[in-house]
Design a protein around this motif. Structure first.
Motif, mmCIF file in Angstrom:
data_model
loop_
_atom_site.group_PDB
_atom_site.id
_atom_site.type_symbol
_atom_site.label_atom_id
_atom_site.label_comp_id
_atom_site.label_asym_id
_atom_site.label_seq_id
_atom_site.Cartn_x
_atom_site.Cartn_y
_atom_site.Cartn_z
ATOM 1 N N HIS A 1 0.646 -0.981 0.412
ATOM 2 C CA HIS A 1 0.053 0.046 -0.310
ATOM 3 C C HIS A 1 0.459 1.158 -0.143
ATOM 4 C CE1 HIS A 1 -3.447 3.040 0.175
ATOM 5 N NE2 HIS A 1 -2.857 3.362 1.982
ATOM 6 N N SER A 2 1.989 1.470 1.096
ATOM 7 C CA SER A 2 2.657 2.653 1.023
ATOM 8 C C SER A 2 3.629 2.656 0.908
ATOM 9 C CB SER A 2 2.172 3.045 2.243
ATOM 10 O OG SER A 2 3.076 2.149 3.731
ATOM 11 N N GLU A 3 5.258 3.424 0.403
ATOM 12 C CA GLU A 3 6.303 3.989 0.795
ATOM 13 C C GLU A 3 7.044 3.109 1.287
ATOM 14 O OE1 GLU A 3 8.815 7.062 -0.770
ATOM 15 O OE2 GLU A 3 6.955 8.279 -1.305
ATOM 16 N N GLU A 4 6.832 3.260 2.090
ATOM 17 C CA GLU A 4 7.387 3.329 3.896
ATOM 18 C C GLU A 4 7.295 0.869 3.817
ATOM 19 O OE1 GLU A 4 6.505 7.396 4.059
ATOM 20 O OE2 GLU A 4 5.030 5.547 3.840
ATOM 21 N N GLU A 5 5.949 0.657 3.561
ATOM 22 C CA GLU A 5 5.466 -0.213 3.290
ATOM 23 C C GLU A 5 6.110 -1.410 2.109
ATOM 24 O OE1 GLU A 5 1.837 -3.384 3.027
ATOM 25 O OE2 GLU A 5 1.038 -1.294 2.600
ATOM 26 N N VAL A 6 6.934 -0.501 1.108
ATOM 27 C CA VAL A 6 7.747 -1.232 0.316
ATOM 28 C C VAL A 6 8.930 -1.470 0.340
ATOM 29 C CG1 VAL A 6 7.200 0.302 -1.634
ATOM 30 C CG2 VAL A 6 7.126 -2.129 -2.257
ATOM 31 N N ILE A 7 9.228 -0.559 1.088
ATOM 32 C CA ILE A 7 10.806 -0.244 1.068
ATOM 33 C C ILE A 7 11.318 -0.896 2.373
ATOM 34 C CG2 ILE A 7 12.814 0.721 2.169
ATOM 35 C CD1 ILE A 7 11.100 3.673 0.818
ATOM 36 N N GLU A 8 9.896 -1.834 3.261
ATOM 37 C CA GLU A 8 10.790 -2.506 4.889
ATOM 38 C C GLU A 8 10.007 -4.104 3.509
ATOM 39 O OE1 GLU A 8 8.955 -3.559 8.712
ATOM 40 O OE2 GLU A 8 8.204 -1.996 7.818
ATOM 41 N N GLN A 9 9.312 -3.898 2.732
ATOM 42 C CA GLN A 9 9.727 -5.251 2.650
ATOM 43 C C GLN A 9 10.603 -5.518 1.516
ATOM 44 O OE1 GLN A 9 5.646 -7.522 1.684
ATOM 45 N NE2 GLN A 9 4.570 -5.467 1.657
#
Length: 205
Positions: free
Chosen positions: A110-118
């Motif tokens: 969903h979010s930019e922060e989420e995809v970076i973490e994953q």
């Protein structure tokens, strides 16, 4: 290989990419129309197909491919249809282990922060890419992802002279750039006093 797709376009993306996977021409390497050749040997075919079955067991879905090609002459070789595994999560083995076959795993975010973490939650970090119309976002994500190379709005563009190598368990150092010479060089520093007087840290004069 993991493909992270934002939830707002996920269904449309998966449908269109599945259709493209189904159109890929699997064939003999000397035929000009061939887009995808064979795997290296039988054991690798078995390994790749075992990952396809594992994906199903883990709760993912095979949207395209996932089968061996058995038509005509191709049935004598190690050919697999390009495979798209969807509805996967980043904790699945098919998302965390290197399959080394024509397989892509699609994960929703969903979010930019989420995809970076994953994306950074991996043992590997050779290359990655970000597709966006927002240049500031492109730079933020490209800098934040822990890979040796990041493409923006393109993928697998490999210009001569651009350093190539990975982070973490994806290679050591950088290739295709003069920096590679440093990995074959032992640097030595020699300091010579050319004056007639003592010098240095313990100058007693």
């Amino acid at each position: 290989s993991r493909i992270f797709v934002q939830d707002t376009i996920y269904d449309k993306f998966v449908a269109e990419l599945s259709a493209l996977f189904d159109k890929v021409k699997v064939g003999l390497p000397w035929e000009e129309s061939t887009q995808l050749g064979s795997l290296i040997y039988e054991a690798q075919v078995e390994k790749v197909l075992s990952y396809v079955e594992l994906a199903k067991e883990e709760g993912a879905r095979v949207a395209a491919g996932g089968v061996r090609v058995t038509d005509g002459e191709l049935g004598k070789g190690c050919f697999i249809r390009p495979t798209l595994i969807v509805d996967a999560t980043n904790d699945m083995r098919v998302a965390r282990e290197e399959i080394f076959g024509p397989v892509a795993v699609v994960i929703k975010f969903h979010s930019e922060e989420e995809v970076i973490e994953q994306a950074n939650d991996s043992l590997y970090g050779l290359g990655g890419g970000v597709f966006t119309q927002n240049l500031n976002r492109a730079i933020r994500v490209a800098r934040a992802i822990e890979t040796g190379r990041m493409w923006v709005n393109t993928y697998n563009s490999i210009p001569a002279g651009a350093p190539f190598g990975g982070y973490k368990q994806s290679g050591i150092g950088r290739e295709t750039h003069k920096v590679i010479l440093e990995h074959y060089t032992q640097m030595k520093n020699i300091i010579i006093n050319l004056s007639d007087k003592p010098s240095g840290f313990y100058d007693l004069d």
